[in-house]
Design a protein around this motif. Structure first.
Motif, PDB file in Angstrom:
ATOM      1  N   LEU A  35       1.039  -1.224  -0.011  1.00  0.00           N
ATOM      2  CA  LEU A  35       0.114   0.277   0.114  1.00  0.00           C
ATOM      3  C   LEU A  35       0.920   1.198   0.407  1.00  0.00           C
ATOM      4  O   LEU A  35       0.282   2.305   0.556  1.00  0.00           O
ATOM      5  CB  LEU A  35      -0.687   0.070   1.170  1.00  0.00           C
ATOM      6  N   ASP A  36       2.340   1.436  -0.407  1.00  0.00           N
ATOM      7  CA  ASP A  36       2.731   2.222  -0.403  1.00  0.00           C
ATOM      8  C   ASP A  36       2.594   3.429  -0.659  1.00  0.00           C
ATOM      9  O   ASP A  36       1.638   3.647  -1.851  1.00  0.00           O
ATOM     10  CB  ASP A  36       4.228   1.548  -1.066  1.00  0.00           C
ATOM     11  N   GLY A  37       2.786   4.738  -0.538  1.00  0.00           N
ATOM     12  CA  GLY A  37       2.038   5.859  -0.862  1.00  0.00           C
ATOM     13  C   GLY A  37       0.657   6.396  -0.618  1.00  0.00           C
ATOM     14  O   GLY A  37       0.281   7.617  -0.341  1.00  0.00           O
ATOM     15  N   GLN A  38       0.115   5.053   0.144  1.00  0.00           N
ATOM     16  CA  GLN A  38      -1.210   5.855   0.521  1.00  0.00           C
ATOM     17  C   GLN A  38      -1.668   6.173   1.368  1.00  0.00           C
ATOM     18  O   GLN A  38      -0.490   5.897   2.518  1.00  0.00           O
ATOM     19  CB  GLN A  38      -2.520   4.368   0.015  1.00  0.00           C
ATOM     20  N   LEU A  39      -2.859   7.455   1.425  1.00  0.00           N
ATOM     21  CA  LEU A  39      -2.903   7.609   3.278  1.00  0.00           C
ATOM     22  C   LEU A  39      -4.363   7.234   3.934  1.00  0.00           C
ATOM     23  O   LEU A  39      -4.639   6.199   3.604  1.00  0.00           O
ATOM     24  CB  LEU A  39      -3.732   9.025   2.816  1.00  0.00           C
ATOM     25  N   LEU A  40      -3.851   7.033   4.962  1.00  0.00           N
ATOM     26  CA  LEU A  40      -4.963   6.198   5.863  1.00  0.00           C
ATOM     27  C   LEU A  40      -5.356   7.062   7.018  1.00  0.00           C
ATOM     28  O   LEU A  40      -4.698   7.758   7.373  1.00  0.00           O
ATOM     29  CB  LEU A  40      -4.033   5.168   6.788  1.00  0.00           C
ATOM     30  N   ASP A  41      -6.745   7.310   7.106  1.00  0.00           N
ATOM     31  CA  ASP A  41      -7.072   8.269   7.008  1.00  0.00           C
ATOM     32  C   ASP A  41      -7.524   8.045   9.490  1.00  0.00           C
ATOM     33  O   ASP A  41      -8.182   6.142   9.437  1.00  0.00           O
ATOM     34  CB  ASP A  41      -9.022   8.482   7.597  1.00  0.00           C
ATOM     35  N   VAL A  42      -6.805   8.176   9.539  1.00  0.00           N
ATOM     36  CA  VAL A  42      -6.492   8.006  11.267  1.00  0.00           C
ATOM     37  C   VAL A  42      -7.380   8.810  12.751  1.00  0.00           C
ATOM     38  O   VAL A  42      -7.443   9.055  14.151  1.00  0.00           O
ATOM     39  CB  VAL A  42      -5.021   7.787  11.822  1.00  0.00           C
ATOM     40  N   THR A  43      -8.587   9.631  11.846  1.00  0.00           N
ATOM     41  CA  THR A  43      -8.744  10.621  12.732  1.00  0.00           C
ATOM     42  C   THR A  43      -9.858   9.619  13.516  1.00  0.00           C
ATOM     43  O   THR A  43      -9.512  10.113  15.170  1.00  0.00           O
ATOM     44  CB  THR A  43     -10.185  11.050  11.938  1.00  0.00           C
ATOM     45  N   GLY A  44     -10.691   8.879  13.169  1.00  0.00           N
ATOM     46  CA  GLY A  44     -11.163   8.187  14.971  1.00  0.00           C
ATOM     47  C   GLY A  44     -10.864   7.058  15.661  1.00  0.00           C
ATOM     48  O   GLY A  44     -10.700   6.550  16.678  1.00  0.00           O
ATOM     49  N   TYR A  45      -9.214   6.646  15.356  1.00  0.00           N
ATOM     50  CA  TYR A  45      -8.007   6.011  16.145  1.00  0.00           C
ATOM     51  C   TYR A  45      -7.809   6.805  17.858  1.00  0.00           C
ATOM     52  O   TYR A  45      -7.094   8.340  17.316  1.00  0.00           O
ATOM     53  CB  TYR A  45      -7.073   5.545  15.614  1.00  0.00           C
ATOM     54  N   THR A  46      -7.635   5.713  18.620  1.00  0.00           N
ATOM     55  CA  THR A  46      -7.453   6.273  19.519  1.00  0.00           C
ATOM     56  C   THR A  46      -5.735   6.229  19.904  1.00  0.00           C
ATOM     57  O   THR A  46      -5.267   5.594  18.649  1.00  0.00           O
ATOM     58  CB  THR A  46      -7.980   5.196  20.838  1.00  0.00           C
ATOM     59  N   THR A  47      -5.234   7.002  20.627  1.00  0.00           N
ATOM     60  CA  THR A  47      -4.229   7.395  20.925  1.00  0.00           C
ATOM     61  C   THR A  47      -3.238   5.811  20.886  1.00  0.00           C
ATOM     62  O   THR A  47      -2.241   5.614  20.068  1.00  0.00           O
ATOM     63  CB  THR A  47      -3.504   8.467  22.379  1.00  0.00           C
ATOM     64  N   GLU A  48      -3.949   4.437  21.806  1.00  0.00           N
ATOM     65  CA  GLU A  48      -2.994   3.796  22.284  1.00  0.00           C
ATOM     66  C   GLU A  48      -3.491   2.369  20.830  1.00  0.00           C
ATOM     67  O   GLU A  48      -2.836   2.223  20.404  1.00  0.00           O
ATOM     68  CB  GLU A  48      -4.306   2.674  22.616  1.00  0.00           C
ATOM     69  N   GLU A  49      -4.438   2.871  19.748  1.00  0.00           N
ATOM     70  CA  GLU A  49      -4.693   2.274  18.315  1.00  0.00           C
ATOM     71  C   GLU A  49      -3.145   3.169  17.295  1.00  0.00           C
ATOM     72  O   GLU A  49      -2.899   2.100  16.381  1.00  0.00           O
ATOM     73  CB  GLU A  49      -5.911   2.907  17.785  1.00  0.00           C
ATOM     74  N   ARG A  50      -2.889   3.946  17.634  1.00  0.00           N
ATOM     75  CA  ARG A  50      -2.828   4.996  16.696  1.00  0.00           C
ATOM     76  C   ARG A  50      -0.866   4.402  16.736  1.00  0.00           C
ATOM     77  O   ARG A  50      -0.082   4.302  15.986  1.00  0.00           O
ATOM     78  CB  ARG A  50      -1.800   6.766  17.138  1.00  0.00           C
ATOM     79  N   ALA A  51      -0.887   4.442  18.116  1.00  0.00           N
ATOM     80  CA  ALA A  51       0.746   3.222  18.797  1.00  0.00           C
ATOM     81  C   ALA A  51       0.015   1.833  18.242  1.00  0.00           C
ATOM     82  O   ALA A  51       1.662   1.734  18.109  1.00  0.00           O
ATOM     83  CB  ALA A  51       0.815   3.601  20.315  1.00  0.00           C
ATOM     84  N   ASP A  52      -0.324   1.086  17.907  1.00  0.00           N
ATOM     85  CA  ASP A  52      -0.764   0.382  17.300  1.00  0.00           C
ATOM     86  C   ASP A  52      -0.470  -0.078  15.891  1.00  0.00           C
ATOM     87  O   ASP A  52       0.443  -1.312  15.777  1.00  0.00           O
ATOM     88  CB  ASP A  52      -1.367  -0.625  18.100  1.00  0.00           C
ATOM     89  N   GLY A  53      -0.864   0.856  15.176  1.00  0.00           N
ATOM     90  CA  GLY A  53      -0.633   0.614  13.557  1.00  0.00           C
ATOM     91  C   GLY A  53      -1.994  -0.364  13.184  1.00  0.00           C
ATOM     92  O   GLY A  53      -2.729  -0.005  14.305  1.00  0.00           O
ATOM     93  N   ALA A  54      -1.972  -1.178  12.316  1.00  0.00           N
ATOM     94  CA  ALA A  54      -2.842  -1.072  11.727  1.00  0.00           C
ATOM     95  C   ALA A  54      -3.292  -2.504  10.985  1.00  0.00           C
ATOM     96  O   ALA A  54      -2.118  -2.924   9.929  1.00  0.00           O
ATOM     97  CB  ALA A  54      -3.866  -0.482  10.858  1.00  0.00           C
ATOM     98  N   LEU A  55      -3.840  -3.274  11.169  1.00  0.00           N
ATOM     99  CA  LEU A  55      -3.987  -4.662   9.262  1.00  0.00           C
ATOM    100  C   LEU A  55      -4.580  -4.368   8.683  1.00  0.00           C
ATOM    101  O   LEU A  55      -5.894  -4.069   9.086  1.00  0.00           O
ATOM    102  CB  LEU A  55      -3.815  -5.793  10.391  1.00  0.00           C
ATOM    103  N   LEU A  56      -3.749  -4.164   7.458  1.00  0.00           N
ATOM    104  CA  LEU A  56      -4.999  -3.551   6.059  1.00  0.00           C
ATOM    105  C   LEU A  56      -5.282  -4.525   5.417  1.00  0.00           C
ATOM    106  O   LEU A  56      -3.808  -4.993   4.780  1.00  0.00           O
ATOM    107  CB  LEU A  56      -4.676  -1.959   5.949  1.00  0.00           C
ATOM    108  N   MET A  57      -6.466  -4.724   4.994  1.00  0.00           N
ATOM    109  CA  MET A  57      -6.891  -5.605   3.853  1.00  0.00           C
ATOM    110  C   MET A  57      -6.367  -4.718   2.167  1.00  0.00           C
ATOM    111  O   MET A  57      -6.186  -3.820   2.401  1.00  0.00           O
ATOM    112  CB  MET A  57      -8.691  -5.084   3.200  1.00  0.00           C
ATOM    113  N   SER A  58      -5.874  -5.789   1.914  1.00  0.00           N
ATOM    114  CA  SER A  58      -4.835  -6.391   0.651  1.00  0.00           C
ATOM    115  C   SER A  58      -4.732  -7.176  -0.711  1.00  0.00           C
ATOM    116  O   SER A  58      -4.770  -7.715  -0.335  1.00  0.00           O
ATOM    117  CB  SER A  58      -3.434  -5.277   1.146  1.00  0.00           C
TER     118      SER A  58
END
Length: 88
Positions: A35-58
């Motif tokens: 997913l190189d170069g794409q932007l991920l909207d993290v507006t609704g993520y908590t501080t903890e979720e942002r620190a953990d990252g994400a598993l994204l469908m691809s």
């Protein structure tokens, strides 16, 4: 002239403008395959979720359309998330 703005992860293939960030939203840049170069909207993520990252469908990852790509925040640059690998 081609559009060099990054694609926003999760936008529909038929979205009339999949490259325009929403005002007031917070985005991180995904770095590395698939997913190189794409932007991920993290507006609704908590501080903890942002620190953990994400598993994204691809559908472009190692495991095809049912797989997930693991992205985690880059140390010292939390607005850039690095690819860690793919999982089924």
């Amino acid at each position: 002239m081609s559009d060099t703005r990054p694609w926003i992860y999760g936008t529909d293939h038929d979205d009339p403008d999949p490259r325009t960030p929403e005002p007031g939203h917070v985005y991180v840049q995904l770095v590395g395959d698939p997913l190189d170069g794409q932007l991920l909207d993290v507006t609704g993520y908590t501080t903890e979720e942002r620190a953990d990252g994400a598993l994204l469908m691809s559908s472009h990852g190692l495991h095809g359309p049912s797989g997930r790509s693991d992205y985690e925040p880059r140390p010292g640059a939390p607005d850039r998330w690095d690819w860690q690998g793919d999982t089924p």
